[in-house]
Scaffold this active site. Structure first.
Site, PDB file in Angstrom:
ATOM      1  CE  LYS A  65      -3.376  10.454 -16.967  1.00  0.00           C
ATOM      2  NZ  LYS A  65      -3.751  11.453 -15.909  1.00  0.00           N
TER       3      LYS A  65
ATOM      4  CE1 TYR B 257      -3.542  12.117 -21.394  1.00  0.00           C
ATOM      5  CE2 TYR B 257      -4.321  10.293 -22.753  1.00  0.00           C
ATOM      6  CZ  TYR B 257      -4.427  11.070 -21.618  1.00  0.00           C
ATOM      7  OH  TYR B 257      -5.416  10.812 -20.693  1.00  0.00           O
TER       8      TYR B 257
ATOM      9  CB  THR C 271      -6.106   7.212 -19.566  1.00  0.00           C
ATOM     10  OG1 THR C 271      -6.588   6.756 -20.821  1.00  0.00           O
ATOM     11  CG2 THR C 271      -4.586   7.308 -19.650  1.00  0.00           C
ATOM     12  CG  ASP C 272      -8.903   3.225 -21.967  1.00  0.00           C
ATOM     13  OD1 ASP C 272      -8.340   4.296 -22.300  1.00  0.00           O
ATOM     14  OD2 ASP C 272      -9.956   2.815 -22.510  1.00  0.00           O
ATOM     15  CD  GLU C 273      -5.468   7.286 -24.915  1.00  0.00           C
ATOM     16  OE1 GLU C 273      -4.324   7.633 -25.237  1.00  0.00           O
ATOM     17  OE2 GLU C 273      -6.483   7.877 -25.289  1.00  0.00           O
TER      18      GLU C 273
HETATM   19  P1  NAD Z   1      -9.239  18.336 -19.577  1.00  0.00           P
HETATM   20  O1  NAD Z   1      -8.141  18.603 -20.545  1.00  0.00           O
HETATM   21  O2  NAD Z   1     -10.633  18.672 -19.931  1.00  0.00           O
HETATM   22  O3  NAD Z   1      -8.931  19.095 -18.193  1.00  0.00           O
HETATM   23  C1  NAD Z   1      -7.659  19.140 -17.638  1.00  0.00           C
HETATM   24  C2  NAD Z   1      -7.644  20.242 -16.573  1.00  0.00           C
HETATM   25  O4  NAD Z   1      -6.331  20.269 -15.978  1.00  0.00           O
HETATM   26  C3  NAD Z   1      -7.907  21.646 -17.141  1.00  0.00           C
HETATM   27  O5  NAD Z   1      -8.809  22.336 -16.316  1.00  0.00           O
HETATM   28  C4  NAD Z   1      -6.533  22.304 -17.123  1.00  0.00           C
HETATM   29  O6  NAD Z   1      -6.582  23.722 -16.951  1.00  0.00           O
HETATM   30  C5  NAD Z   1      -5.880  21.623 -15.931  1.00  0.00           C
HETATM   31  N1  NAD Z   1      -4.405  21.610 -16.017  1.00  0.00           N
HETATM   32  C6  NAD Z   1      -3.643  21.252 -17.087  1.00  0.00           C
HETATM   33  N2  NAD Z   1      -2.337  21.379 -16.779  1.00  0.00           N
HETATM   34  C7  NAD Z   1      -2.276  21.811 -15.492  1.00  0.00           C
HETATM   35  C8  NAD Z   1      -1.212  22.103 -14.603  1.00  0.00           C
HETATM   36  N3  NAD Z   1       0.049  21.980 -14.981  1.00  0.00           N
HETATM   37  N4  NAD Z   1      -1.520  22.503 -13.347  1.00  0.00           N
HETATM   38  C9  NAD Z   1      -2.803  22.643 -12.945  1.00  0.00           C
HETATM   39  N5  NAD Z   1      -3.861  22.370 -13.754  1.00  0.00           N
HETATM   40  C10 NAD Z   1      -3.591  21.968 -15.008  1.00  0.00           C
HETATM   41  O7  NAD Z   1      -9.067  16.808 -19.202  1.00  0.00           O
HETATM   42  P2  NAD Z   1     -10.176  15.715 -18.824  1.00  0.00           P
HETATM   43  O8  NAD Z   1     -10.665  15.081 -20.054  1.00  0.00           O
HETATM   44  O9  NAD Z   1     -11.132  16.318 -17.871  1.00  0.00           O
HETATM   45  O10 NAD Z   1      -9.250  14.645 -18.070  1.00  0.00           O
HETATM   46  C11 NAD Z   1      -9.055  14.727 -16.671  1.00  0.00           C
HETATM   47  C12 NAD Z   1      -8.195  13.544 -16.228  1.00  0.00           C
HETATM   48  O11 NAD Z   1      -8.851  12.324 -16.559  1.00  0.00           O
HETATM   49  C13 NAD Z   1      -6.824  13.492 -16.907  1.00  0.00           C
HETATM   50  O12 NAD Z   1      -5.879  13.069 -15.944  1.00  0.00           O
HETATM   51  C14 NAD Z   1      -7.003  12.433 -17.991  1.00  0.00           C
HETATM   52  O13 NAD Z   1      -5.777  11.794 -18.272  1.00  0.00           O
HETATM   53  C15 NAD Z   1      -7.979  11.494 -17.320  1.00  0.00           C
HETATM   54  N6  NAD Z   1      -8.827  10.702 -18.214  1.00  0.00           N
HETATM   55  C16 NAD Z   1      -9.554  11.331 -19.203  1.00  0.00           C
HETATM   56  C17 NAD Z   1     -10.414  10.569 -19.999  1.00  0.00           C
HETATM   57  C18 NAD Z   1     -11.257  11.209 -21.087  1.00  0.00           C
HETATM   58  O14 NAD Z   1     -11.898  10.497 -21.838  1.00  0.00           O
HETATM   59  N7  NAD Z   1     -11.303  12.526 -21.191  1.00  0.00           N
HETATM   60  C19 NAD Z   1     -10.511   9.185 -19.799  1.00  0.00           C
HETATM   61  C20 NAD Z   1      -9.743   8.592 -18.796  1.00  0.00           C
HETATM   62  C21 NAD Z   1      -8.925   9.359 -17.999  1.00  0.00           C
HETATM   63  O1  DAU Z   2      -9.310   6.256 -23.551  1.00  0.00           O
HETATM   64  C1  DAU Z   2      -9.246   7.322 -22.655  1.00  0.00           C
HETATM   65  C2  DAU Z   2      -8.735   8.547 -23.379  1.00  0.00           C
HETATM   66  O2  DAU Z   2      -9.789   8.976 -24.229  1.00  0.00           O
HETATM   67  C3  DAU Z   2      -8.319   9.672 -22.438  1.00  0.00           C
HETATM   68  O3  DAU Z   2      -7.204   9.240 -21.681  1.00  0.00           O
HETATM   69  C4  DAU Z   2      -7.950  10.934 -23.231  1.00  0.00           C
HETATM   70  O4  DAU Z   2      -7.687  11.992 -22.331  1.00  0.00           O
HETATM   71  C5  DAU Z   2      -9.128  11.298 -24.110  1.00  0.00           C
HETATM   72  O5  DAU Z   2      -8.800  12.415 -24.914  1.00  0.00           O
HETATM   73  C6  DAU Z   2      -9.518  10.123 -24.995  1.00  0.00           C
HETATM   74  O6  DAU Z   2      -8.471   9.830 -25.949  1.00  0.00           O
HETATM   75  P1  DAU Z   2      -8.820   9.488 -27.490  1.00  0.00           P
HETATM   76  O7  DAU Z   2      -7.639   9.816 -28.296  1.00  0.00           O
HETATM   77  O8  DAU Z   2      -9.432   8.139 -27.600  1.00  0.00           O
HETATM   78  O9  DAU Z   2     -10.027  10.560 -27.683  1.00  0.00           O
HETATM   79  P2  DAU Z   2     -10.420  11.569 -28.887  1.00  0.00           P
HETATM   80  O10 DAU Z   2     -11.705  12.202 -28.456  1.00  0.00           O
HETATM   81  O11 DAU Z   2      -9.303  12.449 -29.252  1.00  0.00           O
HETATM   82  O12 DAU Z   2     -10.697  10.574 -30.078  1.00  0.00           O
HETATM   83  C7  DAU Z   2     -11.596   9.485 -29.966  1.00  0.00           C
HETATM   84  C8  DAU Z   2     -11.520   8.688 -31.250  1.00  0.00           C
HETATM   85  O13 DAU Z   2     -12.069   9.471 -32.327  1.00  0.00           O
HETATM   86  C9  DAU Z   2     -10.096   8.344 -31.673  1.00  0.00           C
HETATM   87  O14 DAU Z   2     -10.099   7.046 -32.250  1.00  0.00           O
HETATM   88  C10 DAU Z   2      -9.760   9.396 -32.732  1.00  0.00           C
HETATM   89  C11 DAU Z   2     -11.105   9.673 -33.383  1.00  0.00           C
HETATM   90  N1  DAU Z   2     -11.338  11.037 -33.888  1.00  0.00           N
HETATM   91  C12 DAU Z   2     -11.007  12.101 -33.087  1.00  0.00           C
HETATM   92  C13 DAU Z   2     -11.234  13.390 -33.513  1.00  0.00           C
HETATM   93  C14 DAU Z   2     -10.873  14.577 -32.643  1.00  0.00           C
HETATM   94  C15 DAU Z   2     -11.928  11.238 -35.132  1.00  0.00           C
HETATM   95  O15 DAU Z   2     -12.245  10.268 -35.853  1.00  0.00           O
HETATM   96  N2  DAU Z   2     -12.173  12.521 -35.545  1.00  0.00           N
HETATM   97  C16 DAU Z   2     -11.853  13.607 -34.799  1.00  0.00           C
HETATM   98  O16 DAU Z   2     -12.118  14.750 -35.215  1.00  0.00           O
END
Ligand code: NAD
Ligand code: DAU
Length: 338
Positions: free
Chosen positions: A160, A156, A129-131
């Site tokens: 990562k 988190y 992730t970019d975080e």
């Molecule tokens: P998600 O939470 O929707 O899915 C995570 C999956 O991993 C789920 O199916 C869960 O059951 C499985 N899991 C969790 N713990 C586990 C374990 N111990 N063993 C096996 N499986 C397990 O997450 P996502 O949003 O699809 O993110 C997927 C990946 O992409 C993550 O590594 C996250 O850090 C990365 N990522 C997410 C975003 C975003 O915006 N969502 C952005 C950049 C990177």
């Molecule tokens: O940047 C990549 C990341 O993006 C991933 O690594 C994470 O897995 C993914 O969850 C996401 O993280 P954020 O914390 O940025 O995403 P979230 O959807 O939780 O929130 C996005 C923005 O919206 C953040 O600034 C918080 C705000 N927010 C979130 C929720 C749930 C609100 O304003 N209201 C809300 O109800």
């Protein structure tokens, strides 16, 4: 659809393939490589859902298990040519309530996979992730590059960041064939309704107001999940071993802009609620290495409105997928007073 043989072998292990990004990845990979056999290893935590893989052909097998389970991981890695690692605890708000599962899954789980890769010699791709780079100020002209120092803010993002460091150390110390990608905020179908965009869409669909943290000026760099996964495939196909690639689609929007657009598309209102502790102000990705070296371009690109319209339509059509756990998700937020 193409039907060329996959350049990364016949069998791929996808961890976290029943989650949001992982299941969309499995769908895209099976379309592009119909011959590819995919084994999904997923613990089916609250965030995973076997139905996310419904309709995929017989080449996809779901194994329910944890990535920290050394014996199972070893057995599955022995069968796979490539491993694509999505599994993680992924929600910042949850990591503020209880960091413990984040340490187990994101650190110990990644370590367990790396040890299996060391033994079996798989091609490994780590999805991050970019975080890990921390945050930028709102007026900073800079974007995160692959050289930006790591400065994670939340449990988190710290776990990562730690997992990225483990992968790099295994490349340098043990010569494993691995790549890393760091991507910005994803949106699209199958995203868990705890996350910002689907939470607001389902709030409005259930007669609740949308909820904006703090002043809403925080900026996220949005990318459609299919564009993210297309970039992961490009890295698997053409990426250089040991390299890291930033993924982003120049999709910067403030949370206020996003929530106002959702309210406009759906007809609804929002309210300000308490801010997230330690809330990162702005993320912005520079993906020029990925674009220049691998020739990748996003399909949705900056047409965020079109991507959001598609996403709203998906949640409207697939109410059965989310409505059973909407109240529980909102109860969790209420307990945290957000
Ligand atoms: P998600 O939470 O929707 O899915 C995570 C999956 O991993 C789920 O199916 C869960 O059951 C499985 N899991 C969790 N713990 C586990 C374990 N111990 N063993 C096996 N499986 C397990 O997450 P996502 O949003 O699809 O993110 C997927 C990946 O992409 C993550 O590594 C996250 O850090 C990365 N990522 C997410 C975003 C975003 O915006 N969502 C952005 C950049 C990177
Ligand atoms: O940047 C990549 C990341 O993006 C991933 O690594 C994470 O897995 C993914 O969850 C996401 O993280 P954020 O914390 O940025 O995403 P979230 O959807 O939780 O929130 C996005 C923005 O919206 C953040 O600034 C918080 C705000 N927010 C979130 C929720 C749930 C609100 O304003 N209201 C809300 O109800």
């Amino acid at each position: 659809m193409t039907s060329q043989p996959s350049p990364f072998g016949t069998t791929m292990l996808v961890t976290g393939g029943a989650g949001f990004i992982g299941s969309n990845f499995v769908r895209l990979a099976t379309q592009r490589y119909p011959e590819l056999r995919i084994i999904v290893l997923d613990a089916l935590t609250y965030a995973g859902n076997a139905d996310n893989l419904a309709g995929l052909d017989s080449n996809v097998e779901l194994v329910v298990g944890r990535i920290e389970d050394e014996g199972n991981v070893d057995k599955l890695a022995a069968k796979a040519d490539a491993i694509v690692h999505f599994a993680a605890e992924s929600h910042n708000d949850n990591s503020l309530r209880d960091p413990s599962p984040f340490v187990h899954t994101n650190l110990v789980g990644t370590f367990t996979l790396l040890e299996a890769v060391r033994k079996h010699g798989n091609r490994f791709h780590h999805v991050s992730t970019d975080e890990v780079f921390g945050d930028l100020t709102l007026d900073d002209p800079a974007r995160f590059t692959e050289e930006t120092p790591y400065r994670p803010s939340s449990p988190y993002s710290a776990t990562k960041a730690g997992s990225d460091h483990l992968v790099r150390a295994w490349v340098r110390s043990f010569g494993i064939n691995a790549t890393i990608s760091n991507c910005s905020n994803n949106y699209g179908p199958y995203q868990h309704i705890e996350k910002f965009i689907p939470r607001q869409i389902t709030n409005l669909l259930t007669g609740r107001p949308a909820k904006l943290y703090g002043d809403g000026a925080n900026v996220r760099d949005w990318i459609h999940v299919d564009d993210h996964n297309d970039a992961v495939l490009a890295i698997l196909e053409r990426g250089r071993p040991g390299e890291t690639y930033n993924i982003g689609a120049n999709g910067e929007h403030s949370n206020k802009e996003v929530i106002e657009l959702i309210c406009e598309l759906m007809g609804g209102t929002y309210k300000h609620v308490a801010d997230r502790p330690g809330h990162d102000r702005r993320y912005a990705m520079d993906a020029s290495k990925l674009r220049g070296e691998l020739g990748w371009t996003p399909h949705y690109g900056q047409d965020f409105r079109a991507g959001l319209e598609q996403t709203v339509a998906w949640y409207r059509t697939n109410e059965a997928w989310w409505c059973g756990h909407k109240e529980a998700v909102e109860q969790g937020y209420r307990a945290q007073a957000q």
